[in-house]
Scaffold this motif. Structure first.
Motif: not given
Length: 451
Positions: A32-35, A290-291, A296-297, A376-379
């Motif tokens: 949820m923190r990501k979305l 859907k979550e 992914k989106e 949460g992504l490497h870049v």
């Protein structure tokens, strides 16, 4: 219904706390923190879970109401005394009945009501031709009726299915009603052992049969089996007597007890109940799916925004601004764009959270490191590490490092765009094949019909 769903979620969380478990799993909070980076994850989950529970509850209640309605009205069956016979030329109708005795006990009885009969002359002609056909087909792989050494093939219908055939063995020690030889080969007498079948042909309500008196003891039967057999025999006898009538009367008594007949209802309510449960389960799975699609989106969007974000940061840094000031200016510009109606972007939402942390006194290095970990992504982790390193070692080389990072990011964006295009082509394959099939159908069908 929404309040009921939230109430159920609160009770579930209280139960988890009572069981010494966290009210909300940590993994769900991270998602949820990501979305929803600018919202409180616990409140967002409370709201979303309440909506899901409400949807599932509505589906379950509606299905349960429908199931109960079907069950309630299904129990209001009225007693029947006659069964409607189908017209000539139609298939027989099988009624599943229940006979209720005076003590309230019901027994199931299956009754097959054939079509209205033909004239006697026509029916006898068909049965004669059917009998000749049966005499040929029943032998199977045997040489002749005088030399049978394999199981017989007893047809249940003849004359194109218009003549019903009923078999009954009068010598069950030789073969049974289904044409199976009951004795093993070594136990058969060498000079042969005669056996007799009772063959009943029925067509249009008329019957033709051959009988041989024989003392036969049936196997031990339960009360229900004896009752069903007696009723079937009585109904069959009644059907023979009323073969030309439109209705078939059912027996009114058995062994001195009055009978009440009911048409057995299909268990529609049970099927509806299972369909409702399946729909609820599918709805829950769909919400979870859907979550995952949103996650992914989010990842795809952040990867697409990264080159632009690093490019802006590099340009402003080379213009002489400090990293903190660059961060502030980018967040301020993003805030003005949101006020003008621009759609929120996950990467800039995370930057806005980091800027609020900086204004509240958080150390810059920790704020930049948390930014990368939240993304949460490497870049983005690499960008946070570069900014954190800048604070420890000074601004020397930061602009150059960000410039190289921007170039790599643009290359990654090109590769990502290429992969997305390939995925889109793959998804278009099915519609293309469907269109090809339709075109071939339009071309080939007229060609075949022209022959």
């Amino acid at each position: 219904m929404g309040r009921v769903g939230i109430w159920a979620v609160d009770r579930y969380r209280s139960f988890r706390k009572f069981c010494k478990r966290p009210a909300v799993p940590a993994e769900r909070i991270r998602r949820m923190r990501k979305l929803y980076p600018s919202e409180k994850p616990e409140e967002i989950l409370r709201k979303l879970d309440g909506e899901r529970v409400s949807k599932i509850g509505i589906v379950f209640l509606a299905g349960s109401f429908l199931c109960g309605t079907v069950w309630w009205f299904g129990k209001g069956e009225a007693p029947v005394a006659v069964l409607e016979r189908p017209e000539y030329g139609k298939k027989e109708v099988v009624y599943e009945l229940e006979a209720e005795k005076e003590d309230g006990v019901r027994f199931p009885v299956e009754v097959a009501v054939s079509e209205q009969t033909l004239t006697r002359v026509e029916a006898e002609r068909r049965m004669e031709e059917a009998y000749e056909e049966i005499c040929r087909d029943m032998l199977g792989e045997n040489e002749s009726a005088g030399h049978v050494d394999q199981d017989l093939e007893l047809p249940e219908k003849a004359f194109g299915g218009l003549v019903q055939v009923e078999w009954r063995s009068k010598t069950r020690e030789v073969f049974n009603d289904w044409g199976e030889l009951t004795k093993r080969p070594g136990a058969r007498p060498p000079d042969g052992e005669k056996g007799i079948y009772e063959l009943s042909l029925s067509c249009g309500g008329y019957e033709c049969q051959y009988e041989l008196e024989l003392t036969v003891y049936p196997p031990k039967q339960t009360e229900g089996e004896r009752f069903s057999e007696a009723m079937e025999t009585e109904i069959k006898r009644e059907a023979e007597e009323e073969s030309q009538g439109k209705d078939l009367s059912l027996p009114e008594a058995y062994e001195g007890e009055r009978l009440t007949w009911f048409v057995k209802e299909e268990e529609t309510g049970i099927w509806i109940f299972w369909i409702v449960l399946t729909a609820c389960a599918l709805l829950a799975v769909r919400e979870r799916q859907k979550e995952k699609e949103k996650l992914k989106e989010r990842e795809r969007e952040m990867l697409m925004d990264y080159p632009e974000l690093v490019g802006k940061f590099t340009v402003l840094l080379q213009a002489g601004l400090a990293a903190r000031n660059v961060w502030e200016q980018m967040v301020t510009e993003y805030g003005r764009q949101k006020k003008r109606g621009k759609k929120p972007r996950y990467a800039y939402e995370e930057m806005e959270i980091t800027w609020n942390q900086l204004k509240n006194g958080m150390y810059e290095g920790k704020a930049y490191g948390d930014f990368g970990r939240r993304c949460g992504l490497h870049v983005y982790m690499k960008l946070g590490a570069l900014l954190e390193q800048n604070l420890r070692q000074g601004t020397t080389g930061l602009a150059l490092g960000l410039k190289e990072e921007a170039e790599l990011a643009f290359e990654e964006r090109k590769n990502l765009a290429r992969r997305l295009g390939e995925e889109a082509e793959t998804r278009l394959m099915l519609p293309m094949f469907l269109m090809l099939f339709m075109v071939l159908t339009v071309i080939m069908v007229p060609a075949f019909l022209s022959f």
